[in-house]
Scaffold this motif. Structure first.
Motif, short mmCIF file in Angstrom:
data_model
loop_
_atom_site.label_atom_id
_atom_site.label_comp_id
_atom_site.label_asym_id
_atom_site.label_seq_id
_atom_site.Cartn_x
_atom_site.Cartn_y
_atom_site.Cartn_z
N ARG A 1 12.35 8.45 4.42
CA ARG A 1 12.69 9.27 3.26
C ARG A 1 11.62 9.10 2.19
O ARG A 1 10.86 8.15 2.18
CB ARG A 1 14.04 8.87 2.70
N ASP A 2 11.59 10.02 1.22
CA ASP A 2 10.65 9.94 0.12
C ASP A 2 11.06 8.82 -0.84
O ASP A 2 12.23 8.47 -0.93
CB ASP A 2 10.63 11.29 -0.61
N CYS A 3 10.09 8.30 -1.54
CA CYS A 3 10.35 7.21 -2.50
C CYS A 3 11.24 7.70 -3.64
O CYS A 3 10.89 8.67 -4.33
CB CYS A 3 9.03 6.70 -3.06
N PRO A 4 12.38 7.06 -3.88
CA PRO A 4 13.27 7.49 -4.95
C PRO A 4 12.76 7.11 -6.34
O PRO A 4 13.30 7.57 -7.34
CB PRO A 4 14.58 6.76 -4.63
N PHE A 5 11.71 6.31 -6.41
CA PHE A 5 11.17 5.86 -7.69
C PHE A 5 9.96 6.67 -8.14
O PHE A 5 9.42 6.46 -9.21
CB PHE A 5 10.78 4.39 -7.62
N GLY B 1 0.84 -1.18 0.00
CA GLY B 1 0.00 0.00 0.00
C GLY B 1 0.88 1.23 0.00
O GLY B 1 1.96 1.24 0.59
N CYS B 2 0.45 2.28 -0.69
CA CYS B 2 1.23 3.51 -0.74
C CYS B 2 0.28 4.69 -0.87
O CYS B 2 -0.50 4.76 -1.80
CB CYS B 2 2.20 3.50 -1.91
N ARG B 3 0.38 5.59 0.08
CA ARG B 3 -0.44 6.81 0.05
C ARG B 3 0.45 8.05 -0.06
O ARG B 3 -0.04 9.16 0.01
CB ARG B 3 -1.28 6.91 1.32
N ALA B 4 1.74 7.87 -0.28
CA ALA B 4 2.67 9.00 -0.33
C ALA B 4 2.45 9.88 -1.55
O ALA B 4 2.46 11.10 -1.46
CB ALA B 4 4.11 8.50 -0.31
N ASP C 1 8.66 -3.62 -1.46
CA ASP C 1 8.92 -2.96 -0.18
C ASP C 1 9.09 -1.47 -0.44
O ASP C 1 9.96 -1.07 -1.21
CB ASP C 1 10.18 -3.53 0.46
N ASN C 2 8.23 -0.67 0.16
CA ASN C 2 8.33 0.77 -0.06
C ASN C 2 8.60 1.51 1.24
O ASN C 2 8.20 2.65 1.40
CB ASN C 2 7.12 1.32 -0.78
N ASP C 3 9.34 0.88 2.14
CA ASP C 3 9.76 1.53 3.38
C ASP C 3 11.18 2.05 3.16
O ASP C 3 12.13 1.28 3.07
CB ASP C 3 9.73 0.55 4.55
N PHE C 4 11.30 3.38 3.08
CA PHE C 4 12.60 3.99 2.82
C PHE C 4 13.12 4.72 4.05
O PHE C 4 13.83 5.71 3.94
CB PHE C 4 12.51 4.93 1.62
#
Length: 61
Positions: A34-38, A8-11, A28-31
């Motif tokens: 930090r903000d997502c680099p993609f 899930g991603c709401r960023a 995995d979108n836990d950075f």
């Protein structure tokens, strides 16, 4: 990959990979806060892909 296995991603709801609040690219979108680099806005991706042949002539031949 099943929808349950996707992150899930709401960023960035305008991201090219965000479909209904789910990241379709990353497992995995836990950075670490930090903000997502993609992240890339979907309208930017559409503009960049306009006019490309999708590899029809230059792809895996």
């Amino acid at each position: 990959m099943s929808r349950a296995a996707m992150q899930g991603c709401r960023a960035h709801e305008d991201c090219f990979a965000n479909r209904g609040g789910v990241c379709t690219c990353l497992k995995d979108n836990d950075f670490g806060g930090r903000d997502c680099p993609f992240y890339k806005p979907a309208d930017t991706v559409r503009k960049e892909n306009r006019g490309q042949d999708g590899g029809k002539f230059h792809g895996n031949q």
